[in-house]
Motif scaffolding. Structure first.
Motif, PDB file in Angstrom:
ATOM      1  N   UNK A 467       1.212  -1.387   0.441  1.00  0.00           N
ATOM      2  CA  UNK A 467      -0.116  -0.109  -0.046  1.00  0.00           C
ATOM      3  C   UNK A 467       1.025   0.617   0.104  1.00  0.00           C
ATOM      4  N   UNK A 468       2.088   1.379   1.158  1.00  0.00           N
ATOM      5  CA  UNK A 468       3.102   2.328   0.254  1.00  0.00           C
ATOM      6  C   UNK A 468       3.531   2.728  -0.947  1.00  0.00           C
ATOM      7  N   UNK A 469       3.608   1.483  -0.911  1.00  0.00           N
ATOM      8  CA  UNK A 469       4.527   1.563  -2.645  1.00  0.00           C
ATOM      9  C   UNK A 469       3.231   1.813  -3.813  1.00  0.00           C
ATOM     10  N   UNK A 470       2.401   1.263  -3.284  1.00  0.00           N
ATOM     11  CA  UNK A 470       1.397   2.362  -4.452  1.00  0.00           C
ATOM     12  C   UNK A 470       1.365   3.631  -4.198  1.00  0.00           C
ATOM     13  N   UNK A 471       1.287   4.027  -3.018  1.00  0.00           N
ATOM     14  CA  UNK A 471       1.147   5.539  -2.864  1.00  0.00           C
ATOM     15  C   UNK A 471       2.504   6.581  -3.309  1.00  0.00           C
ATOM     16  N   UNK A 472       3.533   5.562  -2.627  1.00  0.00           N
ATOM     17  CA  UNK A 472       5.051   6.238  -3.396  1.00  0.00           C
ATOM     18  C   UNK A 472       4.872   5.775  -5.358  1.00  0.00           C
ATOM     19  N   UNK A 473       4.303   5.552  -5.780  1.00  0.00           N
ATOM     20  CA  UNK A 473       3.673   5.287  -7.556  1.00  0.00           C
ATOM     21  C   UNK A 473       2.777   6.550  -8.098  1.00  0.00           C
ATOM     22  N   UNK A 474       1.731   6.574  -6.937  1.00  0.00           N
ATOM     23  CA  UNK A 474       1.105   7.611  -7.913  1.00  0.00           C
ATOM     24  C   UNK A 474       1.096   9.052  -7.675  1.00  0.00           C
ATOM     25  N   UNK A 475       2.801   9.154  -6.526  1.00  0.00           N
ATOM     26  CA  UNK A 475       3.082  10.453  -5.943  1.00  0.00           C
ATOM     27  C   UNK A 475       4.970  10.888  -6.741  1.00  0.00           C
ATOM     28  N   UNK A 476       5.392   9.482  -7.172  1.00  0.00           N
ATOM     29  CA  UNK A 476       6.483  10.175  -7.833  1.00  0.00           C
ATOM     30  C   UNK A 476       6.074   9.474  -8.875  1.00  0.00           C
ATOM     31  N   UNK A 477       5.582   9.029  -9.062  1.00  0.00           N
ATOM     32  CA  UNK A 477       5.158   8.858 -10.851  1.00  0.00           C
ATOM     33  C   UNK A 477       3.910   8.684 -11.649  1.00  0.00           C
ATOM     34  N   UNK A 478       3.118  10.237 -11.022  1.00  0.00           N
ATOM     35  CA  UNK A 478       1.429  10.308 -11.259  1.00  0.00           C
ATOM     36  C   UNK A 478       1.557  10.052 -13.046  1.00  0.00           C
ATOM     37  N   UNK A 487      -4.705  -0.771   0.766  1.00  0.00           N
ATOM     38  CA  UNK A 487      -5.670  -1.633   0.554  1.00  0.00           C
ATOM     39  C   UNK A 487      -3.885  -1.415   2.610  1.00  0.00           C
ATOM     40  N   UNK A 488      -5.081  -1.105   3.726  1.00  0.00           N
ATOM     41  CA  UNK A 488      -4.399  -1.534   5.046  1.00  0.00           C
ATOM     42  C   UNK A 488      -2.326  -0.852   4.712  1.00  0.00           C
ATOM     43  N   UNK A 489      -2.531   0.742   3.775  1.00  0.00           N
ATOM     44  CA  UNK A 489      -0.870   0.880   3.410  1.00  0.00           C
ATOM     45  C   UNK A 489      -0.136   2.372   4.352  1.00  0.00           C
ATOM     46  N   UNK A 490       0.919   2.473   4.170  1.00  0.00           N
ATOM     47  CA  UNK A 490       1.491   3.651   4.975  1.00  0.00           C
ATOM     48  C   UNK A 490       1.489   5.232   4.659  1.00  0.00           C
ATOM     49  N   UNK A 491       1.103   5.660   4.863  1.00  0.00           N
ATOM     50  CA  UNK A 491       0.896   7.046   4.194  1.00  0.00           C
ATOM     51  C   UNK A 491       2.478   7.932   4.917  1.00  0.00           C
ATOM     52  N   UNK A 492       2.860   8.150   6.395  1.00  0.00           N
ATOM     53  CA  UNK A 492       3.749   8.565   6.356  1.00  0.00           C
ATOM     54  C   UNK A 492       4.318   7.959   7.254  1.00  0.00           C
ATOM     55  N   UNK A 493       5.417   7.860   7.245  1.00  0.00           N
ATOM     56  CA  UNK A 493       6.435   7.380   7.983  1.00  0.00           C
ATOM     57  C   UNK A 493       6.486   7.544   9.156  1.00  0.00           C
ATOM     58  N   UNK A 494       6.673   9.063   9.557  1.00  0.00           N
ATOM     59  CA  UNK A 494       6.233   9.740  10.962  1.00  0.00           C
ATOM     60  C   UNK A 494       5.572   9.090  11.987  1.00  0.00           C
ATOM     61  N   UNK A 495       4.353   9.008  11.325  1.00  0.00           N
ATOM     62  CA  UNK A 495       3.114   8.487  12.360  1.00  0.00           C
ATOM     63  C   UNK A 495       3.326   7.021  12.312  1.00  0.00           C
ATOM     64  N   UNK A 496       3.147   6.300  11.369  1.00  0.00           N
ATOM     65  CA  UNK A 496       3.968   5.050  11.440  1.00  0.00           C
ATOM     66  C   UNK A 496       4.582   4.501  12.597  1.00  0.00           C
ATOM     67  N   UNK A 497       5.624   5.250  12.713  1.00  0.00           N
ATOM     68  CA  UNK A 497       6.792   4.608  13.603  1.00  0.00           C
ATOM     69  C   UNK A 497       6.276   4.734  15.143  1.00  0.00           C
ATOM     70  N   UNK A 498       5.351   6.055  15.194  1.00  0.00           N
ATOM     71  CA  UNK A 498       4.949   6.546  16.692  1.00  0.00           C
ATOM     72  C   UNK A 498       3.672   6.395  16.927  1.00  0.00           C
ATOM     73  N   UNK A 499       2.983   5.316  16.195  1.00  0.00           N
ATOM     74  CA  UNK A 499       2.022   4.025  16.633  1.00  0.00           C
ATOM     75  C   UNK A 499       2.203   2.971  16.195  1.00  0.00           C
ATOM     76  N   UNK A 500       3.137   2.317  15.380  1.00  0.00           N
ATOM     77  CA  UNK A 500       3.121   1.079  15.140  1.00  0.00           C
ATOM     78  C   UNK A 500       2.924   0.439  16.441  1.00  0.00           C
ATOM     79  N   UNK A 501       2.910  -1.446  16.386  1.00  0.00           N
ATOM     80  CA  UNK A 501       3.083  -2.276  17.660  1.00  0.00           C
ATOM     81  C   UNK A 501       4.711  -1.871  17.962  1.00  0.00           C
ATOM     82  N   UNK A 502       4.396  -1.263  19.217  1.00  0.00           N
ATOM     83  CA  UNK A 502       6.190  -1.397  20.225  1.00  0.00           C
ATOM     84  C   UNK A 502       6.947  -2.541  19.936  1.00  0.00           C
ATOM     85  N   UNK A 503       6.834  -3.650  19.603  1.00  0.00           N
ATOM     86  CA  UNK A 503       8.032  -4.957  19.544  1.00  0.00           C
ATOM     87  C   UNK A 503       7.832  -4.630  17.223  1.00  0.00           C
ATOM     88  N   UNK A 504       7.400  -3.847  17.122  1.00  0.00           N
ATOM     89  CA  UNK A 504       7.460  -4.061  15.802  1.00  0.00           C
ATOM     90  C   UNK A 504       9.139  -3.098  15.817  1.00  0.00           C
TER      91      UNK A 504
END
Length: 606
Positions: A467-478, A487-504
């Protein structure tokens, strides 16, 4: 404008039959020769039981959520399984004995993840990992299977630990420490106390996905890429620590099972995505191939208690996963009865495995699925998650559904995928992430050069990291994409790291970049901060209980696009987590995707 007969036929293809095709996985042997396994016949994976000939198949559990793990005791008289709630991945442990009443909970801490696991040789204890003490780490504990005493701690070291097996005498545990997603160590941990022993000290990186004791108790077998590019099968002496090479087939070894008497090994080789299964005599080294299988992918090989038969699940592009068994001669036969829910097997499509050139001349492996007819077809470029994963020729009902509706599907294994060696897997690390996105642009360029492809109707779609790759493709090569499906993709690395399960967080930082040291890079790579470049219509699916990529990732990108007046849809599923598991939700979610694609690119034109 009139509608042709073929267009009308495509319009009437519904997704339900594709998602109703039953799958069976994760076989577990009983002493009397029957097999337990997981089946999604009810719409949610549950424990089933059948004879080895497939007769008498019936469910053992009728629970509301998915069962995601299953093991049998060595004596084959009970099962242990794990179940989460609403996709939250906080798996609780259960045990059940056929004919002895309802399943009984072994753990009851819904805030904690309980990870499999091994049953002791006497069948009295189960070893598992838990992050109850500190959600950032996984400790090893044991729990009695015949009593109600609380779990007992074995080792707690502020690490990511998983017990893999009890020693044959029951006195020690083989424990894996996950250093990163691609690096691990194996330890021998005495249950009576004392220092653990590192069995795999190494420099560099060593992925060790599978390991098991030699029943003689003097060695372990392991699948490892320590000091090599591809994973091999090795034997590690527990006294000297010496590693002896057993098999190095030129592709990754991907699965391992040791017979109860130690006389035979079963292992599988991932050959360009497809599995080849091998039986090996440990004394003579004689090998024979398992035969009678259609092209496909293996999971979970397990020997029967008497060592005479091997059970495993097997899935192919045109046949759903089923449980299979082979004898020592290697002749395989299917145990579970195929149920295609009315689908015509002749209408299911097999892919061509090929390679296309990317921007730097590197050849990118891919699966190319063609629908019926001559085209020109719209194409869905499906991007796998991970990224330490691989798209393989296993059954994908949504892919087959797209094909039936007249879409071609290209599934690339961009740089960073597994299955092609350690070096290839690291080609997208941290600052090289854009190179993997450029592989998607190269895929679109390859497609646009094909006369059978509708060049202005190429869609990018992915789940999780895909899903991140989908969004990255749409923004980099529109300019290359007519639509996107996230589907359940990452949009913002800052908030992903802040909110993903701490064990990950620690294992993900090794791949994606450190959220503090690499903060500027991660911001630059976050699709959210380039959302103004997305011009293609987008649909986003997400589970409310997702512990890996929390719902906020979907909400942020959708809000950013709505603020700009872009064409975007969002579907949120209250009883799902990281992806859609329950059949009713899959019907709703992927049915919506089909309508979205028909509206935006359409197999017969937008």
């Amino acid at each position: 404008m009139g509608t042709s007969g073929q267009e009308h036929e495509l319009d009437t293809v519904g997704i339900e039959p594709y998602l109703n095709a039953r799958s069976a996985t994760t076989p577990a042997w009983f002493a009397d020769g029957r097999l337990g396994y997981l089946s999604d016949a009810s719409g949610v994976p549950q424990v089933w039981l059948s004879g080895v000939d497939g007769g008498g198949a019936h469910p053992l559990t009728f629970l509301p959520d998915r069962i995601g793990a299953l093991l049998a005791s060595p004596s084959g008289n009970r099962l242990v399984f794990g179940m989460d709630r609403g996709g939250d991945e906080r798996m609780q442990l259960w045990t059940v004995e056929p004919g002895a009443g309802e399943p009984r909970a072994l753990t009851a801490d819904p805030a904690t993840i309980h990870a499999f696991g091994a049953v002791s040789p006497d069948g009295q204890r189960f070893a598992f990992a838990s992050n109850a003490r500190d959600e950032r780490f996984f400790d090893v504990l044991t729990v009695g299977l015949d009593d109600t005493t609380p779990p007992q701690p074995v080792t707690a070291t502020d690490e990511l630990l998983t017990p893999l097996a009890f020693s044959p005498d029951g006195g020690s545990l083989l424990v894996r420490r996950q250093n990163t997603n691609l690096d691990a160590d194996l330890f021998l941990v005495p249950l009576a106390g004392g220092d653990r022993v590192n069995l795999t000290p190494h420099l560099g990186e060593a992925s060790i996905p599978h390991a098991a004791f030699d029943p003689a108790g003097d060695a372990i077998y392991a699948v490892s890429n320590q000091d090599r590019d591809l994973a091999a099968l090795v034997r590690i002496d527990l006294v000297t620590g010496e590693q002896r090479l057993v098999a190095e087939p030129g592709w990754d070894v991907e699965a391992l099972a040791v017979s109860p008497d130690g006389s035979r090994l079963a292992y599988a080789v991932n050959e360009d995505g497809a599995s080849r299964v091998v039986l090996r005599e440990t004394v003579t080294g004689e090998e024979r191939a398992v035969t009678g299988l259609p092209p496909g992918v293996i999971e979970g090989p397990r020997w029967s208690p008497d060592g005479s038969r091997l059970a495993f699940s097997w899935s192919g592009a045109s046949h759903p996963s089923g449980v299979w068994v082979c004898d020592a001669d290697g002749a395989a036969r299917r145990v579970t009865v195929p149920d295609l829910a009315g689908l015509d097997p002749a209408g299911l499509r097999e892919p061509e495995i090929f390679r296309y050139p990317s921007f730097d001349g590197r050849e990118i492996p891919a699966l190319w699925f063609r629908p019926a007819g001559e085209g020109p077809w719209p194409v869905v470029v499906e991007v796998h998650g991970g990224p330490e994963s691989q798209r393989r020729p296993a059954f994908a009902p949504v892919t087959q559904f797209f094909l039936a509706r007249g879409y071609a599907v290209l599934a690339p294994n961009v740089r960073g995928s597994t299955g092609y060696g350690k070096d290839y897997c690291h080609l997208d690390d941290v600052a090289r992430r854009p190179d993997a996105v450029a592989d998607l642009a190269a895929a679109a360029d390859w497609l646009r050069s094909r006369p059978e492809v509708a060049a202005d109707r190429v869609v990018v779609m992915g789940q999780s990291y895909g899903g991140f790759m989908t969004l990255a493709a749409l923004t980099t090569f529109p300019e290359r994409w007519a639509a996107g499906v996230d589907v359940v993709g990452i949009a913002n690395w800052e908030t992903f790291f802040a909110n993903t399960g701490p064990w990950r967080r620690s294992t993900r930082a090794a791949e994606y970049g450190d959220p503090e040291r690499d903060a500027a890079l991660l911001r630059e790579l976050s699709p959210l901060h380039r959302a103004d470049r997305i011009v293609a219509p987008l649909i986003v699916l997400h589970g409310r209980n997702d512990p890996r990529v929390p719902l906020g990732e979907a909400e942020q990108i959708v809000a950013a696009l709505r603020e700009r007046g872009r064409d975007v849809e969002l579907l949120v599923f209250d009883d799902e987590g990281h992806g859609l598991v329950k059949r009713a939700n899959r019907v709703t979610g992927y049915g919506a995707v089909a309508r979205f694609l028909d509206r935006t690119v359409g197999a017969t034109g937008p």
